[in-house]
Design an enzyme around this catalytic site. Structure first.
Site, PDB file in Angstrom:
ATOM      1  N   TYR A 188       3.799   6.323  10.662  1.00 40.35           N
ATOM      2  CA  TYR A 188       2.991   5.169  10.259  1.00 40.35           C
ATOM      3  C   TYR A 188       3.828   4.162   9.475  1.00 40.35           C
ATOM      4  CZ  TYR A 188      -1.147   2.612   8.704  1.00 40.35           C
ATOM      5  OH  TYR A 188      -2.092   1.632   8.491  1.00 40.35           O
ATOM      6  N   HIS A 233       0.832  -1.212   0.000  1.00 40.53           N
ATOM      7  CA  HIS A 233       0.000   0.000   0.000  1.00 40.53           C
ATOM      8  C   HIS A 233       0.865   1.260   0.000  1.00 40.53           C
ATOM      9  CE1 HIS A 233      -4.067  -1.761   1.504  1.00 40.53           C
ATOM     10  NE2 HIS A 233      -3.524  -2.471   0.544  1.00 40.53           N
ATOM     11  N   LYS A 239       1.189  -0.495  15.500  1.00 38.79           N
ATOM     12  CA  LYS A 239       2.613  -0.554  15.870  1.00 38.79           C
ATOM     13  C   LYS A 239       3.030  -1.804  16.645  1.00 38.79           C
ATOM     14  CE  LYS A 239       4.094   3.005  13.932  1.00 38.79           C
ATOM     15  NZ  LYS A 239       4.287   2.518  12.588  1.00 38.79           N
ATOM     16  N   PRO A 294      -4.137  -0.290  19.264  1.00 35.05           N
ATOM     17  CA  PRO A 294      -3.838  -0.745  17.904  1.00 35.05           C
ATOM     18  C   PRO A 294      -3.991   0.297  16.791  1.00 35.05           C
ATOM     19  CG  PRO A 294      -5.947  -1.633  18.630  1.00 35.05           C
ATOM     20  CD  PRO A 294      -5.348  -0.941  19.805  1.00 35.05           C
ATOM     21  N   TYR A 318      -9.368   4.839   7.859  1.00 35.39           N
ATOM     22  CA  TYR A 318      -9.466   5.152   9.292  1.00 35.39           C
ATOM     23  C   TYR A 318     -10.544   6.230   9.408  1.00 35.39           C
ATOM     24  CZ  TYR A 318      -5.030   2.737  10.291  1.00 35.39           C
ATOM     25  OH  TYR A 318      -4.044   1.791  10.447  1.00 35.39           O
TER      26      TYR A 318
HETATM   27  P1  FAD Z   1       2.302 -12.478  21.540  1.00 33.59           P
HETATM   28  O1  FAD Z   1       1.862 -12.527  20.133  1.00 33.59           O
HETATM   29  O2  FAD Z   1       1.286 -12.199  22.590  1.00 33.59           O
HETATM   30  O3  FAD Z   1       3.009 -13.873  21.859  1.00 33.59           O
HETATM   31  C1  FAD Z   1       3.347 -14.288  23.172  1.00 33.59           C
HETATM   32  C2  FAD Z   1       3.361 -15.807  23.231  1.00 33.59           C
HETATM   33  O4  FAD Z   1       3.806 -16.216  24.510  1.00 33.59           O
HETATM   34  C3  FAD Z   1       1.986 -16.413  23.036  1.00 33.59           C
HETATM   35  O5  FAD Z   1       2.037 -17.407  22.047  1.00 33.59           O
HETATM   36  C4  FAD Z   1       1.647 -16.979  24.401  1.00 33.59           C
HETATM   37  O6  FAD Z   1       0.809 -18.141  24.321  1.00 33.59           O
HETATM   38  C5  FAD Z   1       3.025 -17.294  24.947  1.00 33.59           C
HETATM   39  N1  FAD Z   1       3.089 -17.355  26.417  1.00 33.59           N
HETATM   40  C6  FAD Z   1       2.494 -16.533  27.317  1.00 33.59           C
HETATM   41  N2  FAD Z   1       2.793 -16.902  28.574  1.00 33.59           N
HETATM   42  C7  FAD Z   1       3.602 -18.001  28.470  1.00 33.59           C
HETATM   43  C8  FAD Z   1       4.229 -18.843  29.424  1.00 33.59           C
HETATM   44  N3  FAD Z   1       4.083 -18.649  30.745  1.00 33.59           N
HETATM   45  N4  FAD Z   1       4.981 -19.881  28.989  1.00 33.59           N
HETATM   46  C9  FAD Z   1       5.136 -20.086  27.640  1.00 33.59           C
HETATM   47  N5  FAD Z   1       4.548 -19.320  26.692  1.00 33.59           N
HETATM   48  C10 FAD Z   1       3.793 -18.290  27.107  1.00 33.59           C
HETATM   49  N6  FAD Z   1       0.243  -4.761  15.734  1.00 33.59           N
HETATM   50  C11 FAD Z   1       0.696  -4.218  14.566  1.00 33.59           C
HETATM   51  O7  FAD Z   1       1.894  -3.980  14.446  1.00 33.59           O
HETATM   52  N7  FAD Z   1      -0.115  -3.930  13.516  1.00 33.59           N
HETATM   53  C12 FAD Z   1      -1.440  -4.137  13.599  1.00 33.59           C
HETATM   54  O8  FAD Z   1      -2.147  -3.920  12.600  1.00 33.59           O
HETATM   55  C13 FAD Z   1      -1.982  -4.666  14.835  1.00 33.59           C
HETATM   56  N8  FAD Z   1      -3.306  -4.890  14.977  1.00 33.59           N
HETATM   57  C14 FAD Z   1      -3.753  -5.541  16.087  1.00 33.59           C
HETATM   58  C15 FAD Z   1      -5.096  -5.815  16.164  1.00 33.59           C
HETATM   59  C16 FAD Z   1      -5.592  -6.491  17.286  1.00 33.59           C
HETATM   60  C17 FAD Z   1      -7.086  -6.776  17.351  1.00 33.59           C
HETATM   61  C18 FAD Z   1      -4.705  -6.892  18.341  1.00 33.59           C
HETATM   62  C19 FAD Z   1      -5.218  -7.647  19.556  1.00 33.59           C
HETATM   63  C20 FAD Z   1      -3.362  -6.610  18.264  1.00 33.59           C
HETATM   64  C21 FAD Z   1      -2.866  -5.934  17.157  1.00 33.59           C
HETATM   65  N9  FAD Z   1      -1.521  -5.642  17.042  1.00 33.59           N
HETATM   66  C22 FAD Z   1      -1.072  -5.010  15.892  1.00 33.59           C
HETATM   67  C23 FAD Z   1      -0.575  -6.020  18.107  1.00 33.59           C
HETATM   68  C24 FAD Z   1       0.166  -7.337  17.834  1.00 33.59           C
HETATM   69  O9  FAD Z   1      -0.745  -8.372  17.548  1.00 33.59           O
HETATM   70  C25 FAD Z   1       1.034  -7.705  19.046  1.00 33.59           C
HETATM   71  O10 FAD Z   1       1.812  -6.587  19.374  1.00 33.59           O
HETATM   72  C26 FAD Z   1       1.947  -8.927  18.771  1.00 33.59           C
HETATM   73  O11 FAD Z   1       1.200 -10.117  18.822  1.00 33.59           O
HETATM   74  C27 FAD Z   1       3.090  -9.018  19.788  1.00 33.59           C
HETATM   75  O12 FAD Z   1       3.844 -10.188  19.570  1.00 33.59           O
HETATM   76  P2  FAD Z   1       4.599 -10.903  20.770  1.00 33.59           P
HETATM   77  O13 FAD Z   1       5.301 -12.071  20.147  1.00 33.59           O
HETATM   78  O14 FAD Z   1       5.368  -9.920  21.551  1.00 33.59           O
HETATM   79  O15 FAD Z   1       3.454 -11.415  21.753  1.00 33.59           O
HETATM   80  C1  DHB Z   2      -4.975  -3.661  11.006  1.00 34.44           C
HETATM   81  C2  DHB Z   2      -4.973  -3.463  12.360  1.00 34.44           C
HETATM   82  C3  DHB Z   2      -4.651  -2.209  12.861  1.00 34.44           C
HETATM   83  O1  DHB Z   2      -4.612  -2.001  14.179  1.00 34.44           O
HETATM   84  C4  DHB Z   2      -4.359  -1.156  12.008  1.00 34.44           C
HETATM   85  O2  DHB Z   2      -4.084   0.054  12.520  1.00 34.44           O
HETATM   86  C5  DHB Z   2      -4.349  -1.373  10.646  1.00 34.44           C
HETATM   87  C6  DHB Z   2      -4.657  -2.635  10.143  1.00 34.44           C
HETATM   88  C7  DHB Z   2      -5.315  -5.003  10.472  1.00 34.44           C
HETATM   89  O3  DHB Z   2      -5.577  -5.903  11.272  1.00 34.44           O
HETATM   90  O4  DHB Z   2      -5.343  -5.169   9.252  1.00 34.44           O
END
Ligand code: FAD
Ligand code: DHB
Length: 386
Positions: A378, A72, A290, A286, A194
């Site tokens: 962004y 995009h 980021k 979200p 948005y």
């Molecule tokens: P997580 O993905 O939470 O992974 C942590 C892992 O650790 C999990 O698998 C969990 O099961 C495991 N764990 C936890 N405790 C234990 C334990 N005690 N022992 C062993 N394993 C354990 N970010 C963006 O950049 N762009 C977006 O568009 C965006 N949109 C989002 C939309 C939604 C609806 C949500 C909820 C989040 C969004 N995010 C977005 C955020 C993004 O999904 C998270 O920041 C990302 O998942 C972080 O990754 P992580 O590996 O740090 O943590």
């Molecule tokens: C998506 C999620 C977001 O939080 C965002 O700012 C843009 C896109 C997505 O899930 O596609």
């Protein structure tokens, strides 16, 4: 059991760290409490900064991303019934963002991992940053993993953050949550929309030419049961409506979930031989997309720092990890807070605050300087390469 780096969590942070270390010949074990199917199914992020795509590609994890990711060059801010394009690429010297779901990154990284390196259904109970050692339960049996370093990549609800003593926590809750929807309907837009509306924020994103991803601002105590599909489509139609009659295509909703919004940072991100990365150390609302990008940026820097220790015997990068990361984390925290307050409707705000918000929106879409600020944050800043 013994390894060089014990990684807790098989989310994007833990999986990518494991992969980057493996490419440098550094031994690691990933302990993940959930099963593989659960990790591969969790619907979450979808917007990747160019720096994130660059890291995945350079790490040999970009093959499907290059084939299926959607590049995009802009996004739309919509309010007052009219859309305004923010030309991301034009404003940032040609940088782009890519739509590719987090679930797909997770699947790609698991598929690249050598047999046995990731241990699913292995729940970490305790981290000892001094020994260093991790205690976990696998098949009902308590086990220990001795190591040189521990990477706490276990997300916001993990256990590793608690092993940093005297940590300082900074946080903010918002009077909003997001109702996220995955629908089997071709997107009604080519670029993300948005949308600010008196009734609340809405976001139109996408997953593929056949699948749409949509979000609605709801109140944090909202029940999913109160949102049958027809109510979701009707509310989306109301918020996205434009004066020139834009139409939203609807279709079967495959999944829906409500996610609370918060900002959270813990400092420092390191204690002794334990290093925190991703959501274990920080959460953003979200709106700025980021969270995932910050997790990738953390582990890219951490992988370089760990490699410098093994390859050059230098701990300088590990020693500087927390303060260097926190500078980047706070930039993302500010941008995410800014986008959230710019675009959501705070129903408790007074009329003065509402007028200021509308003036701010008008300014962002009419001033090149303001639009550039949005665009450069962004699309993101380059990650520290491994
Ligand atoms: P997580 O993905 O939470 O992974 C942590 C892992 O650790 C999990 O698998 C969990 O099961 C495991 N764990 C936890 N405790 C234990 C334990 N005690 N022992 C062993 N394993 C354990 N970010 C963006 O950049 N762009 C977006 O568009 C965006 N949109 C989002 C939309 C939604 C609806 C949500 C909820 C989040 C969004 N995010 C977005 C955020 C993004 O999904 C998270 O920041 C990302 O998942 C972080 O990754 P992580 O590996 O740090 O943590
Ligand atoms: C998506 C999620 C977001 O939080 C965002 O700012 C843009 C896109 C997505 O899930 O596609």
């Amino acid at each position: 059991m013994r390894t060089q780096v014990a990684i807790i969590g098989a989310g994007p942070a833990g999986l990518l760290l494991s992969h980057l270390l493996e490419r440098r010949g550094i031994d690691a074990v990933v302990l993940e409490s959930r099963d593989r199917a659960h990790c591969e199914r969790r619907q979450r992020a979808g917007m990747l900064e160019q720096g994130t795509v660059d890291v995945l590609r350079a790490a040999g994890a970009g093959e499907r991303l290059d084939r299926e990711g959607l590049t995009h060059h802009g996004l739309e801010l919509r309010f007052g019934g009219a859309g305004h394009r923010i030309a991301l690429s034009e404003l940032t010297g040609g940088r782009t963002v890519t739509i590719y779901a987090q679930t797909e990154i997770v699947k790609d990284l698991i598929a690249l991992s050598p047999e046995g390196r990731i241990r699913f259904e292995a729940e970490v109970l305790e981290v000892d940053p001094a020994s260093p050692r991790v205690t976990y339960r696998e098949n009902g049996v308590l086990r220990t993993l001795d190591c040189d370093l521990v990477a706490g990549c276990d997300g916001f609800h993990g256990v590793s953050r608690a092993a940093v003593p005297r940590a300082k926590v900074f946080e903010r809750d918002y009077p909003f949550a997001w109702l996220g929807v995955l629908a089997d309907v071709p997107p009604s837009t080519e670029e993300l929309v948005y949308c600010h509306h008196d009734r609340g924020f809405a976001l139109h994103s996408l997953r593929s030419p056949e699948v749409s991803r949509l979000y609605l601002q709801v109140s944090p105590d909202e029940e999913l049961a109160a949102w049958p599909d027809e109510r979701i489509w009707s509310e989306l139609r109301t918020r996205f409506a434009t004066r020139d009659g834009w139409t939203l295509k609807d279709g079967p909703i495959r999944e829906k979930a409500i996610t609370p919004m918060r900002s959270f940072v813990t400092e420092p991100m390191r204690h002794d031989n334990l290093f925190l990365a991703g959501d274990a150390a920080h959460i953003v609302p979200p709106t700025g997309a980021k969270g995932l990008n910050l997790a990738v940026s953390d582990v890219t820097a951490l992988a370089s720092a760990i490699a410098a220790r093994y390859e050059e015997g230098s701990s300088a990068l590990l020693d500087g990890y927390s303060s260097a990361r926190l500078r980047r984390v706070w930039r993302a925290e500010h941008f995410s807070y800014w986008m959230t307050t710019l675009l959501h409707t705070d129903h408790s705000a007074d009329a003065f605050a509402r007028r200021l918000q509308l003036s701010h929106l008008e300014y962002v879409v009419s001033s090149k300087a303001a639009a550039t600020t949005l665009a450069e944050n962004y699309v993101g800043f380059a990650h520290d390469g491994p």
